[in-house]
Write an enzyme that holds these catalytic residues in place. Structure first.
Site: not given
Length: 434
Positions: A138, A191
Site C-alpha cells: 500500500g 507503490e
C-alpha cells in the site's frame, strides 16, 4: 478436484515452473478465462476500528454476494523484507460480538483465530466461491519492497515468510496454522518500483527488473505450496495509472504474464496535492481540462494495453470515496478553479467516503453536477468542491469495462458504500446488465 484433473494440473504447473526457473515468463493460470468479469473489493485492516464497518457490513448491504474477489489490506514488510502483521489485534486477536459477526455468534475467549481474519473466514464459509487475497504494502507500507526484491536470496526469504504467515497461517502468538485457509492468494501493492511513491521509500534503479524476478519467485513458491495443499494459489498486483511510473518500474508484458490479473489505478488522477480543482476518476478527459498530460480511465487502460497487457487481465480500479477542495473560486460550477486547500472532512482533509458525501446533498447547499461525455460527477456549494463517483458513474464505468472486454472492476474501498449498497448495485448493473 478428481485425481485425474489434479494430475493434469500438476503436469501443466510443473511445465510452467520449469519455464520460470529457466527465466522465461510463463503464462499464469487464469481460472476465469477471457470472458469472465471480476469484481474485486478491498476491505481494509482499519475499516472496523476507524470507521465502524465490520466484515458483516458487506453481507448486510449485499456487497459480498456480488464480489468475486476480496483483498484484505494490508500486510507489511519489515526492513529485511519479511512479511509481518502491522496490527495483530485487528488482524487476528480482536473479539467480535454476535451483532458484529458474520455468522451471528460472538467470539469465545481463547479461540484459535479472532479478528478480521476470522470474520473473513466466516465470509468465505457463507460465500464459498469468493477468492480472498492478502494485499501487501500500500501507499504507506511499501518502504521496504526494494529490499525484499533485491537479490535471489532476499526474494526467496521474503516469499517464504509471506507463505508461512498468510497462507500456512502461522500467526505469532497463535496456534500453528490458525489462519490456514483464509487466503487464496497474494496481491502485491508495491507503490512503486523504481519510483519513490510515499516519501522515505527505499528506491533502486534495478527495482524494475527485480519486480519481475520477485513475481517469478512467488510463482515458484505458490506452486510448491499448492502441491502440498492440493490446491492453487493466485498472484495479482496493483499497477499505476502514471505512465512514467509504469515505464520506469515495470516490464509490463512480462509482469502480466506472471499474474492471474492486475488491478489498475483508476482514481487519484487529481487531488488536493494540486491547488486547482479537477476530476479524480473520469472515464474520459473533460473538455477544458488544463493539465498536461491529461489523465482518464480510457487513457490509463489504453496505456496498459499498448504495453502488452492482455485486456482480460486488466481490472480497472474505481473509488468509493471523493476528493475535495475549499476556498474555491465560484465559477464554472467550481471545476478547474483555484482553491485555498483541502476541504474539511471526516477522516483526513480533502478525502471522504461516498456514504458521507452523499449526505451533503440533503441540506440543499450543494448541487450535483455531471459531465455525461467525460463520465464524472462533482458537488459544489459555491466554495467547496468534491469530485466523486456515485451509482450513476459506477454503472457507466461498469459498462465501459464490459464494452472494452476488460477483466473487471476493482473497488477501493468497500467501507465507503452505503448500508443499502448503492455503489455496488450501480457497478454490478453496469458490469452485467445488457
Amino acid at each position: 478436484m478428481s485425481m485425474k484433473r489434479w494430475g493434469a494440473a500438476v503436469t501443466a504447473g510443473a511445465l510452467s515452473i520449469g519455464l520460470l526457473v529457466a527465466g522465461a515468463p510463463a503464462q499464469a493460470h487464469d481460472r476465469h478465462g477471457s470472458g469472465a468479469v471480476r469484481t474485486v473489493g478491498y476491505y481494509t485492516q482499519w475499516s472496523f476500528a476507524d470507521r465502524g464497518i465490520p466484515v458483516r457490513y458487506l453481507v448486510d448491504n449485499g456487497t459480498a454476494a456480488k464480489l468475486t474477489h476480496l483483498n484484505y489490506a494490508f500486510g507489511l514488510l519489515d526492513e529485511q523484507g519479511r512479511c509481518v502483521s502491522s496490527d495483530p489485534v485487528a488482524d487476528y486477536r480482536r473479539p467480535f460480538t454476535a451483532e458484529q459477526a458474520v455468522n451471528g455468534r460472538a467470539d469465545r475467549p481463547g479461540q484459535a483465530l479472532a479478528g478480521n481474519l476470522n470474520q473473513i473466514k466466516q465470509l468465505k464459509q457463507r460465500f464459498p466461491k469468493l477468492r480472498v487475497y492478502i494485499s501487501l504494502g500500500g501507499w504507506t507500507g511499501s518502504k521496504y519492497f526494494s529490499n525484499a526484491a533485491l537479490t535471489r536470496q532476499s526474494r526467496a526469504a521474503h516469499v517464504k515468510s509471506c507463505v508461512d504467515l498468510w497462507l500456512k497461517g502461522n500467526l505469532p502468538g497463535a496456534p500453528a496454522g490458525a489462519a490456514k485457509g483464509v487466503f487464496d492468494g497474494i496481491d502485491l501493492d508495491w507503490e512503486w518500483p523504481a519510483t519513490e511513491g510515499n516519501p522515505g521509500n527505499v528506491v533502486r534503479p534495478e527495482d524494475k527488473r527485480n519486480f519481475t524476478e520477485l513475481l517469478r519467485e512467488y510463482r515458484v513458491q505458490l506452486f510448491t505450496q499448492g502441491l502440498r495443499d492440493r490446491r492453487s494459489y493466485d498472484l495479482t498486483a496493483f499497477l499505476p495509472a502514471n505512465r512514467e511510473a509504469l515505464d520506469r518500474g515495470y516490464e509490463v508484458e512480462k509482469v502480466y504474464r506472471l499474474l492471474d490479473f492486475a488491478t489498475v489505478q483508476g482514481y487519484d488522477y487529481h487531488g488536493t496535492w494540486e491547488r486547482t480543482t479537477n476530476q479524480q476518476s473520469a472515464l474520459r478527459v473533460p473538455e477544458g481540462d488544463p493539465t498536461t498530460p491529461p489523465d482518464s480511465g480510457e487513457i490509463v487502460v489504453d496505456a496498459h494495453l499498448q504495453r502488452g497487457a492482455p485486456r482480460h487481465k486488466v481490472v480497472l480500479g474505481v473509488p468509493y470515496y471523493g476528493r475535495g477542495w475549499t476556498g474555491v473560486t465560484n465559477s464554472n460550477n467550481g471545476l478547474f478553479q483555484q482553491s485555498t486547500g483541502p476541504a474539511p472532512a471526516t477522516y483526513e482533509a480533502g478525502y471522504d467516503d461516498y456514504r458521507l458525501l452523499k449526505d451533503l446533498l440533503a441540506d440543499g447547499r450543494y448541487r450535483l453536477h455531471r459531465d455525461e461525455a467525460a463520465g464524472h460527477a462533482w458537488l459544489f456549494d459555491g466554495t467547496t468542491f468534491w469530485t466523486y463517483d456515485d451509482p450513476i458513474e459506477l454503472e457507466r464505468k461498469g459498462r465501459f469495462i464490459r464494452d472494452r472486454e476488460l477483466g473487471g472492476a476493482m473497488i477501493w474501498s468497500l467501507d465507503g458504500d452505503t448500508p443499502q449498497g448503492e455503489l455496488i448495485n450501480g457497478l454490478y448493473a453496469g458490469l452485467h446488465r445488457r
